[in-house]
Design an enzyme around this catalytic site. Structure first.
Site, PDB file in Angstrom:
ATOM      1  N   ASP A 273     -23.058 -30.419  18.417  1.00  0.00           N
ATOM      2  CA  ASP A 273     -23.744 -31.679  18.170  1.00  0.00           C
ATOM      3  C   ASP A 273     -25.041 -31.783  18.965  1.00  0.00           C
ATOM      4  OD1 ASP A 273     -21.948 -32.607  16.361  1.00  0.00           O
ATOM      5  OD2 ASP A 273     -20.882 -33.944  17.733  1.00  0.00           O
ATOM      6  N   LYS A 295     -26.024 -34.939  14.389  1.00  0.00           N
ATOM      7  CA  LYS A 295     -26.127 -36.149  13.576  1.00  0.00           C
ATOM      8  C   LYS A 295     -26.512 -37.268  14.529  1.00  0.00           C
ATOM      9  CE  LYS A 295     -21.941 -36.280  11.859  1.00  0.00           C
ATOM     10  NZ  LYS A 295     -21.303 -35.148  12.553  1.00  0.00           N
ATOM     11  N   GLY A 327     -18.299 -35.785  24.105  1.00  0.00           N
ATOM     12  CA  GLY A 327     -17.193 -36.677  24.410  1.00  0.00           C
ATOM     13  C   GLY A 327     -15.869 -36.086  23.984  1.00  0.00           C
ATOM     14  N   MET A 410     -22.430 -46.404  20.619  1.00  0.00           N
ATOM     15  CA  MET A 410     -23.532 -46.377  19.635  1.00  0.00           C
ATOM     16  C   MET A 410     -23.970 -47.787  19.255  1.00  0.00           C
ATOM     17  SD  MET A 410     -21.750 -43.391  17.293  1.00  0.00           S
ATOM     18  CE  MET A 410     -20.181 -44.280  17.350  1.00  0.00           C
TER      19      MET A 410
END
Length: 499
Positions: A273, A295, A327, A410
């Site tokens: 990621d 992403k 995470g 987020m």
């Protein structure tokens, strides 16, 4: 797109600068020279003898330690000690593989150094770096497994501390397993061709070695060779790869689990990621292909469907694929979708958890997410919907609970909307709030305030980097020290719950 031919955003492996080149030197049966009779010279001589060298010692007198070493030289049946009862001279270097000396004065050290170099013999003068062509490191001995640690002479105590830690990680039984591997290697290579089958065999071997506290029992070698035969006889099944979803944690590589490091070391391909740190990637097997499949909200991203297809294609090609997620992969990592897709394609998949950002935040700031007097539960919620606004399938009245600590992931862009909605549902506007970005990284920034001032906080912290928003009365339980945002590493006192 054929991901095997045109990987998206492939990240090449990058070699960090090396202070010295680590080299393991075969000395069995070789003539080596040790000048000096001190305890320090004795330690070097013992090390050389343990390697099977013929150690020629030149000194008028020997320390008691050195004398005892030579007397018990039979303990090193591969090596030997030859005592020369005089000081060194220029003739001793002929035919020597290396030369070591313990010299009190720099003049003598320079003379020894120059003489050895003139004879073309690599030289080390103990504790005098200016007269050393090579250095000795701190050693972890599970021979034939040998680990050597060097700090380039800057901090020998640090090297010793690292050695002690490695000693605790490597079981004593590893010596026996490594010796067994030596005896099996040629026979395994005869049975299994290079590639996935051979790699699968040795990875299973390693799993056994590290999961056992005992040396291999008699007959284990034969059982292992039978296993190699079974792999050879069932290539269609064995050549299929597998996928491991690995939690990379919030960014600090030291927060990785040992199991996660082992998966990175065994990977053929790593799909990682955008938020995975370079320090974590540095722990991966250097030969592994690394492919960025990030992403990020509001940015050009790799579609989830493409990532799913990449994992399937690579696994069917026999690759061991690590899907490396920031995470914990099971918390807002879309792991469920990936596992379901792999299951439909009959691709073996397992999961290695990681430290989720909320846990890292709590430990970094020294706060508890639960407290018997303030919060009896904790809740993780995504901070935005698929289309960018507040999530619509959340029971906001339940979320507005003063006895629960709520952490929004987020939620940087929606922070003011979150605060307004919680206040509308009855949560006090004076409820403590923490906003933190880049948790556990050198760029970490933190702010504390209340629901009423959350707009000021997000304006200070920003939302270009990963943001967590924690809300709840337990956040006011203590004073914490957070890293200053001025970039100079100074500390500042951040009073949680301060008005």
């Amino acid at each position: 797109m054929d991901v095997l031919q045109q990987p998206r955003n492939e990240a090449p492996a990058r070699m960090e600068p090396l202070a010295k080149l680590p080299v393991f030197w075969a000395l069995e049966g070789k003539r080596v020279v040790v000048a000096g009779g001190s305890d320090a010279a004795a330690w070097k001589a013992e090390l050389l003898g343990a390697c099977g060298a013929q150690v020629h010692v030149y000194a008028d007198a020997l320390s008691t330690t050195f004398e005892r070493l030579i007397l018990r030289g039979a303990e090193h049946p591969q090596g030997s000690f030859v005592r020369h009862c005089h000081e060194w001279d220029e003739t001793i270097f002929a035919g020597a593989a290396i030369a070591i000396a313990d010299c009190e004065e720099d003049d003598e050290a320079k003379a020894f150094f120059d003489a050895a170099r003139l004879a073309g013999v690599p030289v080390n003068v103990i504790d005098k770096p200016a007269f050393c062509q090579f250095q000795f490191g701190s050693i972890v001995n599970r021979s034939p497994v040998v680990v050597s640690i060097s700090t380039d002479g800057a901090a020998p105590i640090l090297a010793q501390a690292i050695r002690r830690r490695i000693e605790t990680l490597l079981p004593r039984a590893l010596k026996g397993w490594a010796e067994l591997a030596q005896t099996l290697r040629d026979r395994v290579n005869e049975r299994l061709t290079p590639g996935p089958l051979r790699r699968a065999f040795w990875e299973r071997f390693v799993d056994r070695a590290f999961s056992s506290s005992d040396t291999p029992e008699e007959g284990v070698g034969g059982l292992l060779l039978e296993e190699a035969d079974r792999l050879r006889e069932a290539p269609a099944h064995s050549s299929r790869g597998r996928v491991t979803l690995v939690g990379a944690g919030p960014g600090d590589a030291e927060l990785l689990t040992l199991k996660a490091v082992r998966a990175l070391q065994a990977a053929d391909v790593i799909l990682f990621d955008d938020l995975v740190s370079s320090e974590v990637l540095e722990l991966a097997r250097r030969e592994a292909k690394r492919m960025l499949v990030g992403k990020r909200g509001g940015r050009t991203s790799c579609r989830q469907e493409d990532i799913n297809d990449m994992m399937v294609t690579l696994a069917k090609a026999g690759k061991r694929v690590v899907r490396l997620k920031s995470g914990d992969p099971m918390i807002f990592g879309r792991a469920g979708e990936e596992i379901a897709h792999l299951d439909r394609e009959n691709i073996p998949v397992d999961v290695i958890p990681g430290i989720t950002a909320a846990s890292a935040m709590a430990s970094r700031l020294g706060i508890s997410l639960t407290h018997r007097d303030h919060a009896q539960s904790v809740r993780f919620i995504t901070g935005h919907s698929r289309h960018g606004g507040l999530p619509t399938d959340v029971n906001w009245r339940t979320v507005a609970d003063s006895h629960t600590t709520t952490v929004f992931y987020m939620g940087g862009r929606t922070a003011p909307l979150i605060a307004d909605r919680l206040i509308d549902e009855g949560l006090s506007s004076e409820t403590p709030v923490i906003i933190i970005s880049d948790v556990s990284r050198t760029t970490e920034r933190a702010w504390n305030g209340t629901l009423a001032t959350i707009s000021d906080g997000i304006a200070q912290i920003g939302y270009d980097n990963p943001v967590l928003i924690a809300i709840g009365s337990t956040l006011a339980a203590r004073q914490i020290v957070a890293q200053d945002t001025d970039g100079f590493g100074s500390d500042r006192r951040m009073a949680l719950g301060a008005r």
